[in-house]
Structures are given as structure tokens and as C-alpha cells.
Design an enzyme around this catalytic site. Structure first.
Site, PDB file in Angstrom:
ATOM      1  CD  GLU A 167       2.671 -33.738  25.598  1.00  0.00           C
ATOM      2  OE1 GLU A 167       1.866 -33.402  24.702  1.00  0.00           O
ATOM      3  OE2 GLU A 167       3.697 -34.385  25.372  1.00  0.00           O
ATOM      4  CD  GLU A 351       2.856 -38.875  25.216  1.00  0.00           C
ATOM      5  OE1 GLU A 351       3.204 -38.314  24.150  1.00  0.00           O
ATOM      6  OE2 GLU A 351       1.803 -38.572  25.813  1.00  0.00           O
TER       7      GLU A 351
HETATM    8  O1  LIG Z   1       2.524 -36.536  18.567  1.00  0.00           O
HETATM    9  C1  LIG Z   1       2.684 -37.760  19.200  1.00  0.00           C
HETATM   10  C2  LIG Z   1       2.163 -37.671  20.629  1.00  0.00           C
HETATM   11  C3  LIG Z   1       0.638 -37.523  20.728  1.00  0.00           C
HETATM   12  O2  LIG Z   1      -0.009 -38.542  19.996  1.00  0.00           O
HETATM   13  C4  LIG Z   1       0.268 -37.574  22.226  1.00  0.00           C
HETATM   14  O3  LIG Z   1      -1.134 -37.611  22.443  1.00  0.00           O
HETATM   15  C5  LIG Z   1       0.824 -36.354  22.933  1.00  0.00           C
HETATM   16  O4  LIG Z   1       0.891 -36.545  24.343  1.00  0.00           O
HETATM   17  C6  LIG Z   1       2.162 -35.958  22.378  1.00  0.00           C
HETATM   18  N1  LIG Z   1       2.941 -34.943  22.797  1.00  0.00           N
HETATM   19  C7  LIG Z   1       3.988 -34.858  21.951  1.00  0.00           C
HETATM   20  C8  LIG Z   1       5.069 -33.832  22.044  1.00  0.00           C
HETATM   21  C9  LIG Z   1       4.453 -32.432  22.071  1.00  0.00           C
HETATM   22  C10 LIG Z   1       3.766 -32.133  20.803  1.00  0.00           C
HETATM   23  C11 LIG Z   1       2.428 -32.469  20.688  1.00  0.00           C
HETATM   24  C12 LIG Z   1       1.749 -32.164  19.522  1.00  0.00           C
HETATM   25  C13 LIG Z   1       2.425 -31.528  18.486  1.00  0.00           C
HETATM   26  C14 LIG Z   1       3.757 -31.205  18.629  1.00  0.00           C
HETATM   27  C15 LIG Z   1       4.437 -31.512  19.781  1.00  0.00           C
HETATM   28  C16 LIG Z   1       3.882 -35.852  21.030  1.00  0.00           C
HETATM   29  N2  LIG Z   1       2.761 -36.522  21.321  1.00  0.00           N
END
Ligand SMILES: OC[C@@H]1[C@@H](O)[C@H](O)[C@@H](O)c2[nH]c(CCc3ccccc3)c[n+]21
Length: 447
Positions: A167, A351
Site C-alpha cells: 500500500e 487483505e
Molecule cells: O486497517 C486494517 C489494515 C491494517 O492493519 C494493515 O496493516 C494495512 O495493510 C491496511 N490497509 C487497509 C486499507 C487502507 C487503509 C489503511 C489505513 C487506514 C485507512 C485505510 C486496512 N489495513
């Protein structure tokens, strides 16, 4: 009850990331990461006091955790390597003890018939490199390629699916534009530079892999489909800006060797004229695209910075504790959008998951999480629908195997299908884990 069978070789697994689960961030000669620095800074960390010092103690409990993965029937496991464990100064000296942990992890996974998917960078740059400018330094592409070579040389063959970056949008938007994530910068001029160097680093690592690598390497992007709130020209333009900024900013250069034109419109004078040769480096052919999907965004024109585009709250919908609308159709839509815009590269959902308020450990060691069960059923079915419509989806890595450190939000946001009692470190599979075991056993979505 409708059953949607998945392709025979569809790969079912879970995903985690080093700083979120391992703990022991400085053990055995490891060098500190920017998340060690960020999580210990109460001015920066929203969940003050929640650090990665212990997390899920996975560094010490890896064998038991892999045994639990096996018990649940996982076929694959997506993890990330903490750069600073392997290269404490980020470049140069290899810390064999740190590399040894990941070698043991990979060998333990393989001994349990679980395929490892290895992410080189899941946000935890060594502080030694951040002190040299981090992703703002064009040398970061070489630092990252050299780090990749250390892992490729030691693990390629046992690891057959590599990911360069997790990401880049979040690294840039969170770490350099809004400052919500490490390294906590808020600078509109820095964000494009960090973003561009991340993609140069991606290309340099893919190029390095092709020197010796015999398997597959790809890029993981978070995609949040943007739906215009209305047919008005203003909302349509806002949707295009939001889609370009989050969903196209990284796939366009990686696949097509260019940036979406909206980025110059968004960043204005803060958008540099990039050297043409950078795009040849960035556009190294990859073997798959990893898609991280959580939710959608209904987008309208507004006066927010820097996009002048923002979300229309979907008040009628179910939301997760992170405030994200539950919208399974968006997963089908975004997979078909990738196919339409970026061709027929194999896709993995690298994910997908949700944080809800889970009850504490109920009697008998069960955790009932009906909202997560419903979320997973619907999103897995949504993948089946995309496959039926022609998307070449090869696997699904559920986020996450364990409740873990949700970055600046700390431990209160629980994404795991396995509950973690952070006082005792006890692991308790939730009902969603039992559902996932059934999905894997039947290789089908059941609604
Ligand atoms: O937020 C849940 C997970 C994280 O724990 C992972 O490390 C990360 O790869 C991840 N990406 C996303 C979607 C993008 C996002 C990240 C943070 C905040 C908002 C959107 C959600 N998550």
C-alpha cells in the site's frame, strides 16, 4: 443457501504484518523502525501507550501460531519482514539472527503445508534510513533493492510469491501528507516525492528479483472504489480526482508507466516534472497485483484538502469500528475495474476483513463475532461473483489471523479471526475462524 465454488487451486490464507504482531522489535540485534519511534511518541500516536514492544508476542510464539494456522486449515500465510531485523542500519551489515527468524517462520509454514507469501515492506523502514531522508531520498530505491536481494538470495524457492510494497498510498498519504502514520510528516511537497521513490523502489526490487528469482513478485495496493454522489459535473470530477489519487496513482506507473493527469491538478506546484527514465524503472513487469479491499467511498465535491472531494456518509449501512461502510459489492466492482484498466494479470485479495466490537472471551473459550462472520461470507461471495464475471482472482488473504496493533489506533481495533488476550497472550479462535475453516474445506462461498 447458494454455493459458489471457487477454482480448484484457489489459495485461502490470512495476512499479518511484522510490526503489528511480532513484538520484540529490538531483539537479537534488530535495528529500530520508524514505527518503534512513532508508537513511543505520545504526540504522534493516537492510542497513546499502545506500542509494538509486545504486540502478539509472535516473535516468541511463532511455532504455536503456525500450528493454529494449520488447525484452522489455512493454505497460505501472508506476512511481512521487518527490514531492521535483517539490516539493522537498513543497508550493509546483515543481522543473521534476524534473517534466521524469517527462515524459521518460512520453514515452519512449509512443514505445515502452508504457502508463505512474503511482503518486503509493510511500513516499517529502519530509523537509520529515515535519518538519511527515508523515502524522500532517491537512494531509497537502491537501499530497497539491496534489502530485497538479501531475502531473495536466502528464501527464494521456499517463498514463491513475493510482494515489494504494501500500500504505497497509505505510506505516502498517512506518513507524509496527513502525518497520521510513521514517519508523521505533513508536507504536500514531500508526499509526491515519497510516493515516486516508493514506486522507483518497487521497480528496483522487481528488477533485482529478475536477476536470480525463479518465482513470482507483485505489488499490493489498497483500492477503495469511488462512486460519484451524483451526475453533477462537480461530483463527477471529484470522483475522478479521488479515484486517481488513491486507486490509480500506483497502478498507472507500475503497469502503464505514467501518472494519472489528475495528480498534477491535485498537487499543482507540488507535483514535480519526473525524469522520464524513472518510468522505465517503475514499469518492471510484475506477475500479479495484490488488492487490499475493505470498503467503498461515495464521493462528492467539497472544499476538503487536497482533493476537494470527500465522502458522503452512508448512514443507513452497517459500519465497522474503524468507521468503514460494509459494502461487499464494492469488492466485485473493484476487481472488475482492475481487469478493465490493468489487463488480465492474476489478482490476489491480499487483505480483506473488519474490526467489530467482539465480546470478551466467553465461557468455553469461544468468541462470538456474528458481524465479522456476515462480513466475510458476503465478501467471499463477492469474489465469487467477480470470478464468474471474468476476474482472474487466485487467492484470498483474510485480514487478519490475529487481533493485533492497528497502527496509530492501537489494540482496540480487533481485526482478527483469532482473539488475542493481550494480558495473557491466549489465542481463542472466533466463530469467524470456524466459518473460514468451512469455506476452505468446501472451497466455496456459502450465503
Ligand atoms: O486497517 C486494517 C489494515 C491494517 O492493519 C494493515 O496493516 C494495512 O495493510 C491496511 N490497509 C487497509 C486499507 C487502507 C487503509 C489503511 C489505513 C487506514 C485507512 C485505510 C486496512 N489495513
Amino acid at each position: 443457501m447458494t454455493q459458489t465454488p471457487f477454482p480448484d487451486d484457489f489459495l485461502w490464507g490470512c495476512a499479518t504484518a511484522a510490526y503489528q504482531i511480532e513484538g520484540s522489535p529490538l531483539a537479537d540485534g534488530a535495528g529500530a523502525s520508524i514505527w518503534q519511534r512513532f508508537s513511543h511518541d505520545p504526540r504522534l500516536m493516537a492510542a497513546k501507550g499502545d506500542t509494538g514492544d509486545v504486540a502478539c508476542d509472535h516473535y516468541n510464539r511463532m511455532a504455536d501460531d503456525v500450528a493454529l494456522m494449520k488447525e484452522l486449515g489455512l493454505q497460505a500465510y501472508r506476512f511481512s519482514v521487518a527490514w531492521g531485523r535483517v539490516l539493522p542500519e537498513g543497508t550493509g551489515r546483515v543481522n543473521q539472527a534476524g534473517l534466521g527468524f524469517y527462515e524459521r517462520l518460512v520453514d515452519t509454514l512449509l512443514a505445515n503445508d502452508i504457502e508463505p507469501l512474503c511482503t518486503l515492506y509493510h511500513w516499517d523502514m529502519p530509523v537509520a534510513l529515515d535519518d538519511r531522508g527515508g523515502w524522500l531520498n532517491r537512494d531509497s530505491a537502491d537501499w530497497f533493492a539491496d534489502y530485497g536481494r538479501v531475502l531473495f538470495d536466502r528464501l527464494d524457492g521456499r517463498v514463491k510469491k513475493w510482494v515489494t510494497l504494501n500500500e504505497p498510498w497509505v505510506v505516502t498519504d498517512g506518513g507524509y501528507l496527513h502525518g497520521a502514520l510513521a514517519p508523521g510528516h505533513r508536507n504536500m511537497f514531500e508526499a509526491p516525492i515519497a510516493s515516486h521513490n516508493l514506486m522507483r523502489a518497487h521497480g528496483a526490487a522487481v528488477k533485482a528479483y529478475r536477476e536470480t528469482g525463479k518465482h513470482e513478485i507483485g505489488l499490493v495496493v489498497n483500492l477503495e472504489p469511488k462512486y460519484a454522489a451524483s451526475d453533477s459535473p462537480e461530483d463527477q470530477a471529484a470522483q475522478r480526482r479521488a479515484e486517481a489519487y488513491m486507486n490509480r496513482q500506483y497502478l498507472e506507473p507500475a503497469i502503464h508507466g505514467r501518472y494519472p493527469p489528475e495528480l498534477k491538478e491535485i498537487f499543482g506546484e507540488a507535483w514535480p516534472d519526473w525524469p522520464a527514465e524513472d518510468f522505465a524503472l517503475i514499469q518492471q513487469p510484475i506477475d500479479f497485483i495484490g488488492v487490499n479491499y475493505y470498503t467503498r467511498n461515495v464521493t462528492r465535491a467539497d472544499d476538503s484538502w487536497p482533493l476537494n472531494a470527500g465522502p458522503v456518509p452512508q448512514t443507513q449501512a452497517t459500519h465497522t469500528t474503524t468507521g468503514w461502510e460494509v459494502f461487499p459489492q464494492g469488492l466485485t466492482d473493484v476487481l472488475l475495474w482492475v481487469k478493465e484498466n490493468y489487463g488480465d494479470l492474476p489478482l490476489y485479495i491480499t487483505e480483506n476483513g473488519a474490526a467489530f466490537y467482539d465480546p470478551p472471551n466467553a465461557e468455553g473459550g469461544r468468541v462470538d463475532d456474528p458481524l465479522r462472520v456476515d462480513y466475510l461470507r458476503k465478501h467471499i461471495a463477492a469474489i465469487g461473483s467477480a470470478i464468474e464475471q471474468g476476474a482472474d482472482v487466485r487467492g484470498y488473504m483474510l485480514w487478519s489471523f490475529l487481533d493485533n496493533l492497528e497502527w496509530s489506533l492501537g489494540y482496540s481495533k480487533r481485526f482478527g479471526i483469532v482473539h488475542v488476550n493481550f494480558e495473557t497472550q491466549a489465542r481463542t479462535p472466533k466463530n469467524s475462524a470456524r466459518l473460514y475453516s468451512q469455506v476452505i474445506a468446501t472451497n466455496a462461498a456459502t450465503l
